[in-house]
Write an enzyme that holds these catalytic residues in place. Structure first.
Site, PDB file in Angstrom:
ATOM      1  CG  ASP A 106      -0.950   4.171   4.545  1.00  0.00           C
ATOM      2  OD1 ASP A 106      -1.002   4.641   3.391  1.00  0.00           O
ATOM      3  OD2 ASP A 106      -1.820   4.381   5.414  1.00  0.00           O
TER       4      ASP A 106
ATOM      5  CG  HIS B 269      -0.890   5.797  -1.142  1.00  0.00           C
ATOM      6  ND1 HIS B 269      -1.795   4.985  -1.779  1.00  0.00           N
ATOM      7  CD2 HIS B 269      -1.159   5.687   0.188  1.00  0.00           C
ATOM      8  CE1 HIS B 269      -2.595   4.428  -0.875  1.00  0.00           C
ATOM      9  NE2 HIS B 269      -2.221   4.834   0.317  1.00  0.00           N
TER      10      HIS B 269
ATOM     11  CG  HIS C  36      -6.847   3.412   0.331  1.00  0.00           C
ATOM     12  ND1 HIS C  36      -7.159   4.675   0.773  1.00  0.00           N
ATOM     13  CD2 HIS C  36      -5.597   3.143   0.793  1.00  0.00           C
ATOM     14  CE1 HIS C  36      -6.148   5.152   1.480  1.00  0.00           C
ATOM     15  NE2 HIS C  36      -5.194   4.246   1.510  1.00  0.00           N
TER      16      HIS C  36
ATOM     17  CD  GLU D 213      -2.843   1.298   2.338  1.00  0.00           C
ATOM     18  OE1 GLU D 213      -3.158   2.449   2.697  1.00  0.00           O
ATOM     19  OE2 GLU D 213      -3.214   0.279   2.949  1.00  0.00           O
TER      20      GLU D 213
END
Length: 344
Positions: free
Chosen positions: A293, A9, A168, A7
């Site tokens: 994250d 980004h 998400h 995850e």
């Protein structure tokens, strides 16, 4: 130990330049004002767009691979006419990144659920010619959820093309009760929103219609593993007594059985060995993946947690890379995806 984080980004300067100039759909203004402020901050923006810096950070920490996804909430707060081409352009850029660094980056496509047919076509393109590894959907789109009939083409495409959907969080669609005290975001609203969306997929019978669908939930299941026993108990009670507040579809499985069959969890943002232990007992080691994250969490802390938390060697290997390789079709070095039995 090989480490894949799932995850993670990213964005591009081209995407941010266009997206920040678009009008936002009614109801999404609060979220997008906050997100655009974050994305404009120089340090944060650099962490999203500068992959050279990210690779050096990964090397320093011993992180082998990152599965990249567009910074949330993606293209979902924009009109379909803007969102559909913007998603295609970002996916083209993401696929180019993955082709340049195939051993370091995978990619989750972004789609525009505002146009379910276009989203279905983009899933097919992402999993085919672009060679990406799945799709990320940032929970609701204009207050609508994937169990609703209009999204059937999207779910059918995801199942047909073996595209895992990373569900998400974003700011809840029922914003009024969350508006104060910092509640809309990651303190509480995010997990409440994503958990609600997952439960809608389970209780609506959607997973009977799409039994081969794989849904990925971050934050060790958005709270659902804690509630599984009660969910089963109260669902059975409501079905037996007609005690639900709204009509309930007849399901083929118990809610917890769908959760174990169709959902895979990631560790994103929860470096807590007790919660990880609960998740492992709920879904098994083959359905938990490591995630940081990035850039919202500290990569060093997440890596330290993965290495130090009490696990068996088999559990640590599954969480660190083996489950991600299976779910997202990430081939180990020197092995093709075809050889592993994963979709190409």
């Amino acid at each position: 130990m090989k480490v894949v984080a799932v995850e993670e980004h990213a964005s591009t300067e081209a995407f941010l330049r266009v997206a920040h100039g678009l009008d936002v759909l009614p109801g999404d203004e609060l979220e997008m004002t906050s997100m655009r402020t974050v994305e404009t901050a120089p340090g944060f923006r650099a962490r999203l767009v500068d992959l050279g810096v990210r690779l050096r950070e990964m090397d320093a920490l011993g992180q082998d691979m990152a599965v990249l996804s567009l910074n949330p909430p993606g293209v979902q707060p924009y009109a379909a006419a803007d969102a559909v081409p913007l998603a295609r352009e970002f996916n083209d850029a993401l696929a180019a990144i993955v082709r340049r660094h195939p051993a370091r980056f995978g990619g989750l496509a972004t789609v525009a659920p505002q146009d379910p047919a276009a989203a279905a076509a983009e899933i097919e393109r992402a999993m085919g010619p672009l060679g990406l590894n799945g799709v990320m959907i940032n929970s609701h789109t204009g207050g609508r959820y994937l169990d609703e009939p209009e999204f059937a083409p999207l779910l059918a495409a995801a199942q047909a093309h073996r595209a895992p959907i990373y569900l998400h969080p974003r700011v809840p669609s029922m914003l009024a009760a969350y508006r104060d005290h910092g509640l809309p975001g990651a303190i509480w609203g995010y997990q409440a929103e994503a958990g609600l969306h997952a439960m809608r997929l389970i209780l609506s019978g959607t997973l009977d219609r799409y039994p081969g669908l794989t849904v990925v939930l971050g934050h060790l299941g958005e709270g659902i593993p804690y509630w599984l026993r009660r969910i089963d108990n109260r669902h059975a009670f409501a079905a037996r007594t007609a005690g639900a507040a709204t009509p309930m579809p007849r399901l083929s499985l118990t809610p917890s059985e769908y959760f174990r069959r169709n959902f895979v969890l990631t560790t994103s943002g929860i470096d807590d060995p007790d919660v990880l232990g609960l998740a492992l007992r709920a879904v098994g080691e083959d359905n938990v993946m490591f995630a940081i994250d990035h850039p919202y969490e500290d990569p060093a802390a997440a890596m330290a947690f993965l290495r130090a938390t009490p696990l068996s060697d088999q559990q640590r290997t599954a969480i660190a890379h083996r489950t991600a390789e299976r779910v997202f079709g990430l081939a180990p070095p020197g092995v093709s995806a075809k050889d592993t039995g994963t979709p190409t």
